[in-house]
Design an enzyme around this catalytic site. Structure first.
Site, short mmCIF file in Angstrom:
data_model
loop_
_atom_site.label_atom_id
_atom_site.label_comp_id
_atom_site.label_asym_id
_atom_site.label_seq_id
_atom_site.Cartn_x
_atom_site.Cartn_y
_atom_site.Cartn_z
N GLY A 233 0.86 -1.18 0.00
CA GLY A 233 0.00 0.00 0.00
C GLY A 233 0.89 1.23 0.00
O GLY A 233 2.01 1.16 0.50
N THR A 234 0.40 2.32 -0.55
CA THR A 234 1.33 3.42 -0.77
C THR A 234 1.11 4.66 0.10
O THR A 234 1.43 4.62 1.27
CB THR A 234 1.40 3.75 -2.26
OG1 THR A 234 0.07 3.81 -2.77
CG2 THR A 234 2.14 2.67 -2.99
N THR A 235 0.58 5.75 -0.42
CA THR A 235 0.79 7.04 0.25
C THR A 235 -0.35 7.49 1.16
O THR A 235 -1.52 7.44 0.80
CB THR A 235 1.02 8.13 -0.82
OG1 THR A 235 1.97 7.63 -1.76
CG2 THR A 235 1.53 9.41 -0.20
#
Lengths: 262, 224
Positions: A34-36
């Site tokens: 998962g990113t930002t």
């Protein structure tokens, strides 16, 4: 509660069912990331927004993953990193807070909650050493202090209080750059969220693992706020309205707001 | 050589029951009853900090009488049981029936075992259903005997008499104030601890403890 016994659910789990603790065997296998996540303080509390992308190597694994959650009725947690462990960690943290509240009859202090999250991360240290890193942002309304507070973490469980804004995940450096220019702690909730969405737009612009504002599919960042009134999740229509305004403005100026340099 | 006196198993059980009942009879009673908006748990309690009713899970409440240290540790076991089950399966897989069953095993086990002292407690596990018809109230006595009560359950020293008063005055569509007043009249006290499992609550956790001023306001309606 007997002396020497802990009101912590995680401690109990470690004793009776350690196999259910978040974690994986580790090693060199591909994991969904998962990113930002971004968060900022505003006049009446804190807001947090997270993009919706999960990646597997260079492929997009999911377009609508949720990475921002209510931890209890005062606090919000957002997680970046290995998705499988991150989601389990959030679930454990939610039960941890509720368990303490039920056993002791009162809520943990804000710092107590932040410390517990750090302890849970330390429990994940062995996995983090093997590359399965999970990094949360923890924000919320501190009843006693009467203001919104934010904590960021490192993979050793160290916690750091942030005053103005913070970000975590692959696109966090770009988002932080945008927030640095756009953020204003004295604005209202709507303006603060607008700033977060601009920051996520900029992160998506430069980081391939972060998703932007997807008007075609109607998938937008997940936005939550914590204030004296409690925790609330923005409905999709509210986020869509801001997203449309941002995209309309960016159509004329792709790099976003331009400031007079002084 | 000395020989232990022979005590028949029947006599042994009677003695143990007598012992537990005496302990429980010393305590003040608790009434759990349904009302239009959910389930009310009402205890006669002179302390505002040592609770007799508590939250076990999203839709499950707990009430106890007897020895404080015993039911306090049972309450914590119940929370652990519920949270562990909800964490390892799903929140919906935590049921009042499973909790009541676990309590019954614990209490029954201690009652039958010669090595242990029987618990001097009685418990109620109440679960709020999705609709009023699905509400359940379990009463678990000191020997582990579990009974599924309809609408009303009372535990404590004078349970039979109090239960009769509550049953006589019971209506399923009573307001919370009506239910609390009925319980207060049956208990013969106004120093109450009240909590509800609120069906209309927008929160996932439906258990809510009423603050003393709120309880006083509910009781004051009595005069009007």
């Amino acid at each position: 509660m007997l002396p020497g016994e802990s009101p912590s659910f995680a401690d109990y789990l470690r004793r009776v069912a350690p196999e259910t603790l978040p974690g994986a065997a580790g090693g060199n296998f591909p994991a969904v990331h998962g990113t930002t996540i971004v968060a900022a303080r505003y006049r009446d509390g804190v807001v947090m927004a997270g993009d919706r992308r999960a990646t597997l190597g260079s492929a997009i694994a999911m377009r609508d993953i949720e990475k921002v959650f209510g931890a209890d009725d005062r606090t919000i947690i957002g997680v970046a990193g290995v998705a499988g462990i991150a989601v389990e960690l959030v679930r454990l943290f939610q039960v941890e807070l509720e368990h303490f509240e039920k056993v002791e009859g009162l809520q943990l202090s804000f710092d107590g909650k932040a410390n517990r999250l750090g302890a849970l991360l330390r429990g994940n240290m062995a996995q983090a050493m093997q590359g399965l890193v999970v990094l949360p942002l923890f924000v919320g309304w501190d009843e006693r202090a009467g203001r919104g507070r934010m904590f960021s973490y490192d993979s050793t469980g160290g916690r750091y209080e942030e005053q103005e804004y913070c970000s975590v995940g692959s696109g966090s450096a770009f988002a932080r750059g945008a927030l640095k220019k756009l953020h204003d702690p004295s604005v209202d909730e709507r303006t603060a969220v607008l700033g977060l969405l601009q920051a996520l737009y900029d992160a998506a612009d430069d980081d391939s693992a972060t998703s932007g504002l997807d008007l075609t599919r109607g998938i937008f960042p997940l936005v939550m706020r914590a204030s004296a009134e409690g925790v609330a999740r923005w409905d999709e229509a509210g986020v869509r309205e801001l997203a449309e305004a941002i995209i309309a403005a960016r159509a004329g100026r792709p790099d976003g707001p331009r400031g007079a340099a002084l | 050589m000395s020989m232990p006196f022979y005590v028949s198993p029947e006599q042994q059980m009677l003695d143990r029951a007598e012992f537990a009942r005496k302990g429980i009879a010393r305590g003040r009673s608790v009434v759990v009853l349904r009302y239009a908006g959910g389930i009310a748990l009402v205890a006669e309690n002179h302390s505002t900090t040592l609770n007799k009713v508590a939250e076990l899970y999203d839709r499950i409440g707990f009430a106890a009488v007897g020895r404080y240290n015993e039911f306090e540790s049972l309450r914590i076991s119940g929370i652990r049981h519920a949270d562990l089950r909800g964490y390892s399966y799903d929140r919906r897989d935590v049921t009042g029936r499973s909790l009541a069953g676990a309590y019954s095993q614990l209490l029954g086990g201690a009652f039958a075992s010669a090595a242990e002292k029987p618990f001097e407690v009685e418990l109620i596990v109440a679960e709020l259903g999705d609709d009023p018809g699905a509400d359940v109230i379990f009463r678990i006595s000191y020997d582990g005997v579990i009974s599924d009560e309809e609408n009303v359950a009372v535990i404590g020293g004078d349970a039979e008499r109090i239960a009769q008063i509550v049953r006589d005055g019971f209506t399923a569509d009573a307001t919370l104030a009506g239910a609390v007043r009925l319980a207060a009249r049956a208990l013969g006290s106004e120093r109450l601890e009240v909590a509800v499992l609120d069906r209309r609550s927008p929160r996932r956790r439906t258990f809510r403890r009423l603050a003393p001023p709120e309880i006083a306001a509910l009781l004051q309606g009595e005069a009007s």
